[in-house]
Enzyme design. Structure first.
Site, PDB file in Angstrom:
ATOM      1  N   ASP A 224       0.605  -1.167   0.099  1.00  0.00           N
ATOM      2  CA  ASP A 224       0.027  -0.193   0.028  1.00  0.00           C
ATOM      3  C   ASP A 224       0.769   1.260  -0.125  1.00  0.00           C
ATOM      4  OD1 ASP A 224      -1.459  -1.990   0.765  1.00  0.00           O
ATOM      5  OD2 ASP A 224      -2.425  -1.293   2.692  1.00  0.00           O
TER       6      ASP A 224
ATOM      7  N   GLU B  49     -10.357  -2.435   4.479  1.00  0.00           N
ATOM      8  CA  GLU B  49      -9.270  -1.811   4.596  1.00  0.00           C
ATOM      9  C   GLU B  49      -9.043  -0.524   4.118  1.00  0.00           C
ATOM     10  OE1 GLU B  49      -6.417  -5.847   4.958  1.00  0.00           O
ATOM     11  OE2 GLU B  49      -6.711  -5.127   2.891  1.00  0.00           O
TER      12      GLU B  49
HETATM   13  C1  FRU Z   1      -3.782  -3.596   2.587  1.00  0.00           C
HETATM   14  C2  FRU Z   1      -3.160  -4.096   4.142  1.00  0.00           C
HETATM   15  C3  FRU Z   1      -3.553  -3.323   5.090  1.00  0.00           C
HETATM   16  C4  FRU Z   1      -2.486  -3.584   6.124  1.00  0.00           C
HETATM   17  C5  FRU Z   1      -1.242  -3.556   5.143  1.00  0.00           C
HETATM   18  C6  FRU Z   1      -0.286  -4.416   5.725  1.00  0.00           C
HETATM   19  O1  FRU Z   1      -3.265  -4.250   1.693  1.00  0.00           O
HETATM   20  O2  FRU Z   1      -3.448  -5.492   4.253  1.00  0.00           O
HETATM   21  O3  FRU Z   1      -4.990  -3.512   5.631  1.00  0.00           O
HETATM   22  O4  FRU Z   1      -2.328  -2.268   6.979  1.00  0.00           O
HETATM   23  O5  FRU Z   1      -1.796  -4.134   3.868  1.00  0.00           O
HETATM   24  O6  FRU Z   1       0.964  -4.644   4.984  1.00  0.00           O
END
Ligand code: FRU
Length: 495
Positions: free
Chosen positions: A50, A235
């Protein structure tokens, strides 16, 4: 003396051995650059997911990102860091946040605390504050539900160095497993005062919290239990104010969901409605998707953009959790989408969100080719293609010397990207697929951003967007279009 040189020899041997324990990173990665995009952001080495902490400050667009520098698969998360002054050239900077005894550093956001409400800076030098999730991996392996909490860190030197707040976490876990990805923005209240608003993904709903100082948070509302897509965990939310084309104020809530997208796996849905005192009230129950391709996930928008820009800038992670850990790159894994400008548009009385390529991308154009034929060679792996569409349908196919093919089309109200034969796909059974999106209104023009291992399709300046990664066996060399494609232009893009 003899003892000293024996010791040195042992240390040298240990260093060599430790390097060999991770040959992928130390050796192969430095020579194998296959599929490396030419103008999309990728980490120099290691894993990325992300985008985090997208914030503009003093002429720089910051891009922090989920990063594991020691491997090309997901692991203990750090915040990697890059900056750009123009959204197209990115400079990688040292890692901003390292995991520590409270956990891995998961996704979150960054704000410029101009009035030093947090007291973490001074009035003369207000802080940049990062709000992120701590993920305690050890606790996550137990029966405990409380392994994710929200925390802050601050920088007084334009994001170059960071200090974690001594009293972290600022929002402890109330006993819920999925409790993460804080996106903070500053809100002006009806009485003119300012407060901070946090949008947080909590299992498969969104919680809203308010704070005067980024340190003390209170829950002011929840949203989403019985509305929207719920095929997976929610998320990376983001709540954004917009004007409708008729000048009305509306709020858009972006929510990434994994799995449960319109294709297999991850995607970002959004809701349009009103937001007041912590209550988000959607206009309707329609499920809307930001991007119908398989590979645009966990995207969020920039904070602190200068008011005169008057735009909402978005960047997404160009992958899908279905196969993100398996894609056939060697030195690094994953790229970001091109920056996109979000706005509301109206189609037959329904409001939808449009994602148009950011204007700055035009700076990448180095040479323009006007194509009068239905077929043309491509000047590079990195091209932008623009064309007008007649009679609401088109086909555009790409081929290379290896015999791969990639087909984009609109037919019978469906826009599709067919990557079934577009190169390497054996790393995951879901990869070779045709992805389609309903588009009931007329397609009039298309823009395509192609890079070494991705394609981003924007119909009518982003009224419909589809993003797809690809691993062609050799660079795309030729494009052929159907008769209803007009004014075909190909731009060679520079690094
Ligand atoms: C989304 C996610 C988020 C988390 C991060 C962990 O892709 O799963 O929810 O904070 O990636 O790397």
């Amino acid at each position: 003396m003899k003892l000293q040189s024996t010791l040195l020899l042992i240390i040298f041997a240990l260093v060599i051995l430790s390097c060999q324990s991770d040959p992928e990173i130390i050796f192969e990665s430095q020579v194998n650059e296959d599929y490396r995009p030419i103008y999309h952001f990728t980490p120099e080495t290691g894993w990325m997911n992300d985008p985090n902490g997208l914030v503009y400050l003093d002429g720089e667009y910051h891009l922090f990102y989920q990063h594991y520098p020691d491997s090309t698969v997901w692991g203990p998360m750090h915040w990697g860091h890059a900056v750009s002054t123009d959204l197209v050239n990115w400079e990688s900077l040292p890692i901003a946040l390292y995991p520590d005894s409270l956990g891995y550093i998961f996704s979150g956001s960054a704000v410029f605390d101009a009035e030093n409400s947090s007291g973490l800076g001074t009035d003369e030098n207000p802080p940049l504050v990062a709000i992120f999730t701590y993920h305690d991996a050890e606790l996550a392996n137990t029966d405990s539900e409380t392994f994710q909490s929200q925390a802050i860190a601050f920088s007084l030197d334009k994001g170059r160095t960071w200090e974690k707040y001594e009293a972290n976490p600022v929002l402890p876990n109330p006993g819920i497993r999925d409790f993460r990805d804080p996106k903070v923005s500053q809100i002006t209240n009806p009485d003119g005062s300012k407060s901070w608003l946090m949008t947080l993904a909590v299992l498969d709903q969104i919680n809203f919290y308010s704070s005067p100082d980024l340190k003390n948070w209170s829950l002011i509302g929840v949203f989403g239990k019985n509305i929207g897509a719920h095929g997976g965990v929610w998320e990376c939310p983001d709540l954004l104010p917009f004007k409708t084309p008729s000048g009305e104020d509306k709020w858009v809530l972006l929510v990434s969901i994994n799995p449960g997208g319109p294709q297999n796996g991850s995607a970002t849905q959004y809701f349009i409605g009103d937001f007041e005192n912590g209550q988000f009230t959607p206009d309707d129950t329609m499920i809307r998707w930001l991007d119908y391709g398989p590979d645009n996930y966990a995207g969020v928008t920039y904070s602190n953009l200068p008011a005169e820009q008057n735009r909402t800038l978005f960047i997404g992670w160009m992958s899908n959790w279905l196969y993100a850990n398996e894609v056939p790159t060697v030195a690094w894994r994953s790229a970001m989408t091109v920056p996109r400008e979000l706005s509301l548009f109206d189609v037959n009385g329904t409001l939808l969100l449009k994602s148009a390529p950011a204007l700055e991308l035009e700076k990448l154009r180095s040479k323009e080719f006007l194509v009068n034929d239905q077929s043309s060679t491509l000047p590079s792996e990195a091209v932008e293609i623009a064309a007008e569409i007649e009679s609401d349908s088109f086909t555009m196919s790409f081929s290379n010397v290896a015999g791969d093919s990639l087909i984009l089309s609109k037919e019978n109200g469906l826009v599709s990207i067919d990557r079934r034969k577009a190169g390497k796909s054996d790393f995951n059974k879901y990869f070779a697929a045709i992805h389609s999106a309903p588009m009931s209104w007329e397609a009039k023009e298309i823009r395509i951003f192609m890079d070494a291992s991705s394609i981003e399709l924007f119909v009518n300046d982003g009224e419909l967007a589809m993003t797809s990664i690809l691993f062609p066996s050799s660079p795309w060399q030729n494009v052929t279009v159907s008769e209803n494609v007009d004014s075909l232009k190909i731009y060679k893009l520079k690094k």
